[in-house]
Design an enzyme around this catalytic site. Structure first.
Site, PDB file in Angstrom:
ATOM      1  N   HIS A   1       1.120   4.905  -2.420  1.00 31.87           N
ATOM      2  CA  HIS A   1       0.638   5.694  -3.565  1.00 31.87           C
ATOM      3  C   HIS A   1       1.799   6.384  -4.258  1.00 31.87           C
ATOM      4  CE1 HIS A   1      -3.656   5.196  -2.741  1.00 31.87           C
ATOM      5  NE2 HIS A   1      -3.289   5.159  -1.470  1.00 31.87           N
TER       6      HIS A   1
ATOM      7  N   HIS B   1       0.836  -1.215   0.000  1.00 25.49           N
ATOM      8  CA  HIS B   1       0.000   0.000   0.000  1.00 25.49           C
ATOM      9  C   HIS B   1       0.862   1.254   0.000  1.00 25.49           C
ATOM     10  CE1 HIS B   1      -4.202   1.537   0.456  1.00 25.49           C
ATOM     11  NE2 HIS B   1      -3.498   2.644   0.638  1.00 25.49           N
TER      12      HIS B   1
ATOM     13  N   GLU C   1     -11.766   2.926   6.097  1.00 25.12           N
ATOM     14  CA  GLU C   1     -10.794   3.899   6.619  1.00 25.12           C
ATOM     15  C   GLU C   1     -11.568   5.102   7.165  1.00 25.12           C
ATOM     16  OE1 GLU C   1      -8.660   6.017   3.647  1.00 25.12           O
ATOM     17  OE2 GLU C   1      -7.075   6.702   4.995  1.00 25.12           O
TER      18      GLU C   1
HETATM   19 ZN   LIG Z   1      -4.259   4.615   0.320  1.00 29.85          ZN
END
Ligand SMILES: [Zn+2]
Length: 339
Positions: A18, A16, A203
């Site tokens: 970005h 994970h 989240e």
């Molecule tokens: Zn993310």
């Protein structure tokens, strides 16, 4: 005397991260200089910015900073540098496999269109992988704030470029907008094309968003997923299905999902048998990289070395790495623990 094992030496997979968010802060300053971009103080102070994404204003501010950083990536050489440095940082933190997440749409205006942008990104990933020796693959992530038809276009493109290093399809940005179901066709295209489904969920909103990812998108991994901790039945389901949650503790605290690192429910997920892959999400904005997430598990949640090794194994098993790469990493994890 028991010795303290170095967590940067623990082999692991990073699932994970970005694209723009992986940038070194020093590189952002140099690129901003190169293009005459005036950065807000929040990006130049050397301290991670104060963000509270649990309210919409905070999330908007986070996105604005992110867009500002992205606007400094204008040429293929900038993209190449970004990926090469992300790989170097990952290697220094013990990563043996990296899956980086990108929405090529947001780079298209500066890189000559959607397909050229994707090709520049995939070329950069391939070059960085060869230069550094780190296995790197790409998740193409659609943006939840955009129209589901855009997501379908992206899914088709991701499938078409699968043999150039794309292994998965994601969905990012504000969970509070729209429904996972709106993107079901895009995910069906991706899955039928052999890509793994790894949308963000659980989240900014609760367990329901994780359930939607399972029910509507047939997710085999969940970006974050931590809020599943609020629903024991959902935890059982994740554990039974072996759905890996890409848990990013420093990000959760930086964005105000939890108050303190101790509040991130690592123990709850671990004890429920939900596989996890700890990740850094956006180190540029959150101020910590991969090994630091394992440090949080060790120092704030009391994970011992055997448990930390198990977390690393879970990250490897949840990855799209080929079997031989997985075996080598798992062997390395055993060696770390035996040392
Ligand atoms: Zn993310």
């Amino acid at each position: 005397m028991a010795h303290v094992r170095d967590l940067t030496q623990l082999p692991k997979a990073h699932l994970h991260l970005h694209f723009t968010g992986s940038m070194r802060p020093s590189t952002l300053l140099e690129l901003a200089d190169k293009y005459g971009v005036h950065l807000p103080d929040a990006l130049t102070s050397g301290e991670p910015p104060q963000l509270r994404a649990t309210d919409e204003r905070g999330w908007f501010r986070f996105q604005r900073l992110y867009d500002m950083a992205r606007s400094c990536l204008r040429q293929p050489e900038d993209i190449q540098r970004l990926v090469r440095e992300a790989a170097q940082e990952d290697l220094a933190d013990g990563s043996g496999w990296l899956e980086i997440q990108v929405d090529p749409t947001s780079y298209a205006p500066r890189l000559g269109g959607l397909i050229p942008a994707l090709e520049i990104i995939l070329d950069a990933v391939d070059a960085a992988s060869r230069e550094t020796g780190l296995g790197i693959r790409v998740l193409v992530a659609a943006n939840r704030m955009k129209h589901p038809l855009d997501a379908r276009t992206l899914a088709r493109l991701a499938v078409r470029y699968a043999d150039r290093g794309i292994v998965g399809f994601g969905l990012s940005n504000d969970e509070r907008r729209g429904l996972a179901r709106d993107f079901d066709r895009a995910f069906a295209i991706a899955r039928e094309g052999g890509l793994l489904a790894a949308p963000h969920g659980g989240e900014l909103t609760g367990p329901a968003s994780v359930r939607d990812c399972l029910d509507d998108l047939d997710a085999s991994r969940i970006g974050h997923g931590v809020r599943a901790a609020e629903d024991p039945r959902l935890l059982r389901r994740l554990a039974e299905r072996g759905v890996t949650c890409e848990v990013c503790p420093a990000s959760n605290v930086a964005l105000g999902v939890y108050e303190k690192p101790e509040d991130v429910p690592l123990r709850t997920l671990y004890d429920a048998g939900v596989p996890m892959a700890l990740g850094a999400d956006d180190p540029l904005l959150f101020g910590s990289r991969l090994a630091a997430q394992y440090e949080i598990a060790r120092t704030r949640h009391g994970f011992d070395d055997a448990e930390l090794a198990e977390l690393a194994r879970q990250s490897v098993r949840g990855s799209a790495a080929p079997v031989d790469v997985q075996q080598k990493l798992l062997y390395g994890i055993d060696a770390w623990l035996a040392d």
